[in-house]
Design a protein around this motif. Structure first.
Motif, PDB file in Angstrom:
ATOM      1  N   CYS A  54      45.342  28.708  41.111  1.00  0.00           N
ATOM      2  CA  CYS A  54      44.324  28.711  40.069  1.00  0.00           C
ATOM      3  C   CYS A  54      44.345  27.390  39.304  1.00  0.00           C
ATOM      4  CB  CYS A  54      44.595  29.840  39.075  1.00  0.00           C
ATOM      5  SG  CYS A  54      44.411  31.486  39.750  1.00  0.00           S
ATOM      6  N   CYS A  57      43.755  25.844  33.509  1.00  0.00           N
ATOM      7  CA  CYS A  57      43.166  26.581  32.391  1.00  0.00           C
ATOM      8  C   CYS A  57      43.058  28.067  32.717  1.00  0.00           C
ATOM      9  CB  CYS A  57      41.796  26.008  32.035  1.00  0.00           C
ATOM     10  SG  CYS A  57      40.590  26.113  33.367  1.00  0.00           S
ATOM     11  N   GLU A  58      42.665  28.371  33.954  1.00  0.00           N
ATOM     12  CA  GLU A  58      42.519  29.769  34.336  1.00  0.00           C
ATOM     13  C   GLU A  58      43.869  30.474  34.328  1.00  0.00           C
ATOM     14  OE1 GLU A  58      40.502  30.130  38.006  1.00  0.00           O
ATOM     15  OE2 GLU A  58      38.549  29.626  37.188  1.00  0.00           O
ATOM     16  N   ASN A  61      45.078  31.166  30.765  1.00  0.00           N
ATOM     17  CA  ASN A  61      44.281  32.100  29.988  1.00  0.00           C
ATOM     18  C   ASN A  61      44.180  33.491  30.614  1.00  0.00           C
ATOM     19  OD1 ASN A  61      43.717  30.105  28.101  1.00  0.00           O
ATOM     20  ND2 ASN A  61      41.944  29.372  29.244  1.00  0.00           N
ATOM     21  N   ALA A  62      44.401  33.592  31.906  1.00  0.00           N
ATOM     22  CA  ALA A  62      44.241  34.871  32.582  1.00  0.00           C
ATOM     23  C   ALA A  62      45.348  35.843  32.200  1.00  0.00           C
ATOM     24  CB  ALA A  62      44.230  34.662  34.093  1.00  0.00           C
ATOM     25  N   SER A  63      45.017  37.120  32.196  1.00  0.00           N
ATOM     26  CA  SER A  63      46.009  38.171  31.972  1.00  0.00           C
ATOM     27  C   SER A  63      45.853  39.215  33.070  1.00  0.00           C
ATOM     28  CB  SER A  63      45.830  38.821  30.602  1.00  0.00           C
ATOM     29  OG  SER A  63      44.569  39.472  30.515  1.00  0.00           O
ATOM     30  N   LYS A 128      51.714  37.759  29.836  1.00  0.00           N
ATOM     31  CA  LYS A 128      50.386  37.858  30.442  1.00  0.00           C
ATOM     32  C   LYS A 128      50.286  38.936  31.515  1.00  0.00           C
ATOM     33  CE  LYS A 128      48.516  34.294  28.256  1.00  0.00           C
ATOM     34  NZ  LYS A 128      47.338  34.449  27.373  1.00  0.00           N
ATOM     35  N   LYS A 147      41.866  39.417  33.966  1.00  0.00           N
ATOM     36  CA  LYS A 147      40.856  39.093  32.963  1.00  0.00           C
ATOM     37  C   LYS A 147      41.003  37.632  32.548  1.00  0.00           C
ATOM     38  CE  LYS A 147      41.064  43.802  31.100  1.00  0.00           C
ATOM     39  NZ  LYS A 147      41.351  44.640  29.910  1.00  0.00           N
ATOM     40  N   CYS A 148      39.859  36.956  32.422  1.00  0.00           N
ATOM     41  CA  CYS A 148      39.850  35.576  31.954  1.00  0.00           C
ATOM     42  C   CYS A 148      38.539  35.366  31.197  1.00  0.00           C
ATOM     43  CB  CYS A 148      39.974  34.596  33.111  1.00  0.00           C
ATOM     44  SG  CYS A 148      40.187  32.882  32.584  1.00  0.00           S
ATOM     45  N   GLU A 152      36.236  39.910  34.282  1.00  0.00           N
ATOM     46  CA  GLU A 152      37.400  40.552  34.869  1.00  0.00           C
ATOM     47  C   GLU A 152      37.078  41.014  36.283  1.00  0.00           C
ATOM     48  OE1 GLU A 152      37.767  45.140  33.913  1.00  0.00           O
ATOM     49  OE2 GLU A 152      37.788  43.955  32.038  1.00  0.00           O
TER      50      GLU A 152
END
Length: 444
Positions: A54, A57-58, A61-63, A128, A147-148, A152
């Motif tokens: 990824c 940034c992704e 920030n992603a969870s 995360k 989710k980002c 999602e």
């Protein structure tokens, strides 16, 4: 090739496949990888680009929200994740989202690298990744939701470690299929109506060229065993069994060699070795245990490739057949089933026929059927070694005409009824034990 032979070969190909890492956390990684691919694709990016890492940034920030069945949780809590030095479902899920490639199936983490491991560690450390137990009737279930920002995506696996049954993006279902299994005690093997007699007839009569592919089991699992003997993995059960300092206890015969090779492969795999295992019925340890004693016999006594391929096919199919009455995950340790398969393989290599194979299965069923599964972990190598010892013992007794009588315990005169008895005991009879084991593990 007859149509029936084609069906049986298809069954082997479905149930015997390479797997990198313990298959429960790998199933979670696979679900996470597919969800991440969908999310990237939904945001206008190519999920199949090389590298599969990824953007920074992704990833930051992603969870990830991971929902799993109790049995997936049990088998994923304490097992090493390949190439990370870490254990558990959190890092497996993070790696799946960062570097996983769902097209690889059970080898989803094959592109793993240092950068991906570092990113996965940061995701886990940053909270995360969240793991929860799903309310589901499926013993094998994993749902990954990534989710980002405002978007999602999710992917659901049910009933088989690599069976993605549903995907979605922003709550819109993209794909949906029905699981091939109606319940945890049914399977493709049971549906085909396999019997031990038919398995043996198939192994004896099928063209060698049509089953030679099973020799890849020898290639992969022997490499894993050799790595386990060279390295410092888990409890070092395999290395210790053949240590020169313990020859006064163990000796240097075939039995200790078979136990050592099989346990060493399990040592390496459960501690996070990056070599794949050839799995059986969705389990790498089961694939190791069903093959390595047979392979060890072949190495020690110079068995040729064709005879070895037939013996391995027999061993794999017996395990698949028995496992079909248990379900993919159960409270019964998989090495019981797998070592029963290898016992039949050894009987076959030593010239035994249908009667002796049935006797070996009955001897195994009357011996270690009650061994419980308390999760995947490095200690599985101990259970694997015990299973191999029983496997060889049962084979030797069977070849001497010694078989547990049908008046004893769960043994029936009919071999197929005996197998079904093992299945009922493991799938239905041990349900309470399964819940209790999970409760104990979670409360720790």
């Amino acid at each position: 090739m007859t149509s029936r032979e084609q069906e049986i070969i298809g069954l082997i190909r479905r149930e015997v496949k390479p797997a990198l890492g313990c298959t429960e956390p790998i199933a979670v990684a696979l679900a996470a990888a597919r969800a991440a691919e969908i999310l990237r694709s939904g945001r206008g990016k190519d999920p199949d680009r090389q590298g599969h890492v990824c953007d920074r940034c992704e990833a930051r920030n992603a969870s990830l929200d991971i929902e799993v069945s109790g049995n997936i949780l049990k088998n994923g809590m304490g097992v090493g994740i390949p190439g990370t030095g870490m254990v558990g479902l959190h890092v497996a899920a993070a790696l799946g989202s960062v570097c996983g490639n769902s097209s690889y199936g059970l080898e989803v983490l094959k592109d793993l690298n240092g950068e991906a491991v570092a990113e996965a560690r940061r995701m886990v450390a940053g909270g995360k990744v969240r793991i929860s137990v799903a309310e589901t009737g499926h013993k094998l279930y994993a749902k990954a939701t990534i989710k980002c920002g405002p978007h999602e995506a999710s992917a659901v696996i049910e009933d088989a470690h690599d069976m993605i049954v549903e995907t979605s993006f922003d709550h819109n279902v993209l794909s949906q299929i029905s699981s091939s299994l109606e319940s945890d005690t049914s399977s493709s093997a049971g549906d085909t109506g396999l019997t031990i007699r038919e398995i043996l007839e198939f192994v004896d009569n099928v063209d060698y060229g049509d089953i030679s592919f099973v020799l890849e089991s020898r290639t992969l699992n022997l490499a894993l065993a050799e790595e386990g003997l060279k390295g410092d993995y888990g409890l070092n059960v395999g290395k210790t069994l053949r240590s020169p300092g313990h020859r006064d206890v163990y000796g240097e015969d075939f039995l200790v060699n078979a136990m050592s090779l099989t346990a060493a492969a399990s040592d390496a795999r459960m501690a996070g070795c990056t070599l794949p295992a050839m799995s059986n019925s969705g389990s790498g340890n089961q694939g190791i245990t069903v093959t390595m004693p047979v392979i060890a016999y072949g190495m020690q006594y110079g068995i040729g490739d064709e005879k070895m391929a037939r013996a391995l096919a027999l061993s794999h199919l017996v395990a698949i057949h028995i496992k079909s009455f248990l379900g993919k995950l159960s409270a019964l340790c998989g090495c019981v089933v797998a070592s029963t398969g290898s016992s039949c393989g050894i009987v076959y290599l030593k010239g035994g026929g249908y009667r002796e194979i049935c006797s070996a299965i009955k001897n195994m069923a009357g011996n270690i059927t009650g061994m419980v599964c308390d999760g995947a972990k490095v200690g599985c190598a101990l259970k694997v070694a015990s299973g191999v010892a029983c496997s060889v013992q049962s084979a030797v007794l069977a070849l001497q005409g010694i078989c547990i009588q049908s008046s004893d315990g769960i043994i029936d005169e009919d071999i197929e009824k005996t197998i079904r008895n093992v299945g009922v005991l493991g799938s239905d009879g041990m349900q309470t034990a399964d819940r209790m084991i999970l409760d104990i593990m979670v409360r720790k």
